[in-house]
Design a protein around this motif. Structure first.
Motif, mmCIF file in Angstrom:
data_model
loop_
_atom_site.group_PDB
_atom_site.id
_atom_site.type_symbol
_atom_site.label_atom_id
_atom_site.label_comp_id
_atom_site.label_asym_id
_atom_site.label_seq_id
_atom_site.Cartn_x
_atom_site.Cartn_y
_atom_site.Cartn_z
ATOM 1 N N SER A 57 0.857 -1.189 0.000
ATOM 2 C CA SER A 57 0.000 0.000 0.000
ATOM 3 C C SER A 57 0.895 1.241 0.000
ATOM 4 C CB SER A 57 -0.887 0.002 1.245
ATOM 5 O OG SER A 57 -0.102 0.234 2.407
ATOM 6 N N PRO A 58 0.367 2.371 -0.451
ATOM 7 C CA PRO A 58 1.153 3.608 -0.431
ATOM 8 C C PRO A 58 1.696 3.930 0.961
ATOM 9 C CG PRO A 58 -0.848 3.931 -1.688
ATOM 10 C CD PRO A 58 -0.945 2.571 -1.055
ATOM 11 N N LYS A 59 0.956 3.554 1.984
ATOM 12 C CA LYS A 59 1.355 3.862 3.354
ATOM 13 C C LYS A 59 2.593 3.065 3.792
ATOM 14 C CE LYS A 59 -0.603 4.119 7.986
ATOM 15 N NZ LYS A 59 -1.801 3.942 8.794
ATOM 16 N N HIS A 60 2.775 1.862 3.242
ATOM 17 C CA HIS A 60 3.845 0.984 3.719
ATOM 18 C C HIS A 60 4.945 0.677 2.715
ATOM 19 C CE1 HIS A 60 0.443 -0.105 6.449
ATOM 20 N NE2 HIS A 60 1.403 0.121 7.309
ATOM 21 N N ILE A 61 4.763 1.012 1.448
ATOM 22 C CA ILE A 61 5.701 0.559 0.420
ATOM 23 C C ILE A 61 7.120 1.094 0.635
ATOM 24 C CG2 ILE A 61 5.136 2.368 -1.264
ATOM 25 C CD1 ILE A 61 5.785 -1.340 -2.086
ATOM 26 N N PHE A 62 7.249 2.354 1.055
ATOM 27 C CA PHE A 62 8.587 2.900 1.291
ATOM 28 C C PHE A 62 9.248 2.226 2.493
ATOM 29 C CE2 PHE A 62 6.886 6.625 -1.094
ATOM 30 C CZ PHE A 62 7.855 6.673 -2.087
ATOM 31 N N LEU A 63 8.468 1.886 3.503
ATOM 32 C CA LEU A 63 9.013 1.183 4.671
ATOM 33 C C LEU A 63 9.498 -0.210 4.267
ATOM 34 C CD1 LEU A 63 9.559 1.087 7.718
ATOM 35 C CD2 LEU A 63 7.209 0.244 8.007
ATOM 36 N N VAL A 64 8.699 -0.919 3.492
ATOM 37 C CA VAL A 64 9.085 -2.257 3.021
ATOM 38 C C VAL A 64 10.362 -2.157 2.196
ATOM 39 C CG1 VAL A 64 8.404 -4.143 1.479
ATOM 40 C CG2 VAL A 64 6.750 -3.183 3.092
ATOM 41 N N ASP A 65 10.408 -1.195 1.281
ATOM 42 C CA ASP A 65 11.587 -1.017 0.439
ATOM 43 C C ASP A 65 12.813 -0.671 1.286
ATOM 44 O OD1 ASP A 65 13.527 0.607 -1.305
ATOM 45 O OD2 ASP A 65 12.182 -0.274 -2.783
ATOM 46 N N GLY A 66 12.645 0.258 2.207
ATOM 47 C CA GLY A 66 13.773 0.689 3.033
ATOM 48 C C GLY A 66 14.315 -0.420 3.923
ATOM 49 N N LEU A 67 13.415 -1.188 4.528
ATOM 50 C CA LEU A 67 13.860 -2.303 5.373
ATOM 51 C C LEU A 67 14.523 -3.385 4.532
ATOM 52 C CD1 LEU A 67 10.883 -2.573 7.893
ATOM 53 C CD2 LEU A 67 13.159 -1.554 8.271
ATOM 54 N N GLY A 68 13.997 -3.621 3.331
ATOM 55 C CA GLY A 68 14.619 -4.595 2.428
ATOM 56 C C GLY A 68 16.006 -4.159 2.005
ATOM 57 N N ALA A 69 16.170 -2.892 1.709
ATOM 58 C CA ALA A 69 17.483 -2.376 1.320
ATOM 59 C C ALA A 69 18.467 -2.451 2.498
ATOM 60 C CB ALA A 69 17.365 -0.942 0.812
ATOM 61 N N ALA A 70 17.984 -2.170 3.702
ATOM 62 C CA ALA A 70 18.837 -2.283 4.893
ATOM 63 C C ALA A 70 19.256 -3.734 5.106
ATOM 64 C CB ALA A 70 18.106 -1.743 6.127
ATOM 65 N N TYR A 71 18.331 -4.657 4.871
ATOM 66 C CA TYR A 71 18.650 -6.086 4.973
ATOM 67 C C TYR A 71 19.722 -6.465 3.943
ATOM 68 C CZ TYR A 71 18.128 -11.133 4.635
ATOM 69 O OH TYR A 71 18.380 -12.478 4.594
ATOM 70 N N SER A 72 19.547 -6.006 2.702
ATOM 71 C CA SER A 72 20.542 -6.289 1.660
ATOM 72 C C SER A 72 21.902 -5.720 2.032
ATOM 73 C CB SER A 72 20.103 -5.699 0.313
ATOM 74 O OG SER A 72 19.042 -6.426 -0.227
ATOM 75 N N ALA A 73 21.918 -4.497 2.541
ATOM 76 C CA ALA A 73 23.180 -3.876 2.940
ATOM 77 C C ALA A 73 23.870 -4.697 4.019
ATOM 78 C CB ALA A 73 22.932 -2.448 3.427
ATOM 79 N N THR A 74 23.110 -5.182 4.976
ATOM 80 C CA THR A 74 23.667 -6.002 6.055
ATOM 81 C C THR A 74 24.193 -7.330 5.516
ATOM 82 O OG1 THR A 74 22.154 -4.994 7.630
ATOM 83 C CG2 THR A 74 23.165 -7.080 8.283
ATOM 84 N N MET A 75 23.403 -7.951 4.670
ATOM 85 C CA MET A 75 23.849 -9.228 4.094
ATOM 86 C C MET A 75 25.135 -9.048 3.285
ATOM 87 S SD MET A 75 21.980 -11.728 5.076
ATOM 88 C CE MET A 75 22.461 -12.983 3.909
ATOM 89 N N LEU A 76 25.166 -8.027 2.430
ATOM 90 C CA LEU A 76 26.323 -7.819 1.567
ATOM 91 C C LEU A 76 27.552 -7.360 2.343
ATOM 92 C CD1 LEU A 76 24.417 -5.959 -1.261
ATOM 93 C CD2 LEU A 76 25.539 -8.186 -1.511
ATOM 94 N N GLY A 77 27.365 -6.364 3.196
ATOM 95 C CA GLY A 77 28.497 -5.732 3.867
ATOM 96 C C GLY A 77 28.981 -6.438 5.109
ATOM 97 N N VAL A 78 28.144 -7.307 5.675
ATOM 98 C CA VAL A 78 28.539 -8.006 6.904
ATOM 99 C C VAL A 78 28.633 -9.512 6.661
ATOM 100 C CG1 VAL A 78 27.938 -8.455 9.319
ATOM 101 C CG2 VAL A 78 27.500 -6.190 8.343
#
Length: 130
Positions: free
Chosen positions: A10-31
């Protein structure tokens, strides 16, 4: 289950989902992947810039989630485009380092591309509906 999907995308949550997913990717890749290079096969010289990019995408998306821009559709198209560019860059790097990737590294990168591309397509779709 369908209602959960509607809530997440939903418009209310899509940026949060995207941001948390990107943070997860950053953690997986960088750590995680960086700590186990022999297991995954991608050198840290590639992992760290990809992780840095994911951090920037997380900041963008989470900022949009919390600041709630008035023209959010434009920002959503922006993050969707950046997500696809990230995928394209990752695919190029995967091809360049394919011989050094293990089956686990290939599985991680291929699955990440499917998730990020699917999210970007949902974001483009959502930005046109509202």
């Amino acid at each position: 289950m369908k209602s959960l999907t509607k809530i997440i995308f939903s418009p209310k949550h899509i940026f949060l989902v995207d941001g948390l997913g990107a943070a997860y990717s950053a953690t997986m890749l960088g750590v995680v992947l960086a700590a186990f290079v022999p297991f995954f096969g991608m050198p840290t010289a590639v992992l760290y810039p990809l992780a840095g990019t994911a951090v920037c995408l997380a900041v963008y998306s989470l900022s949009c989630h919390f600041l709630k821009p008035r023209r959010w559709q434009t920002f959503l198209r922006g993050i969707a485009t950046l997500n696809l560019a990230y995928c394209a860059a990752s695919v190029v790097l995967m091809s360049l380092y394919w011989d050094s990737l293990t089956i686990w590294g290939a599985a991680y990168f291929v699955s990440e591309k499917f998730v990020v591309m699917g999210l970007a397509l949902q974001e483009f779709s959502l930005s046109r509906k509202s």
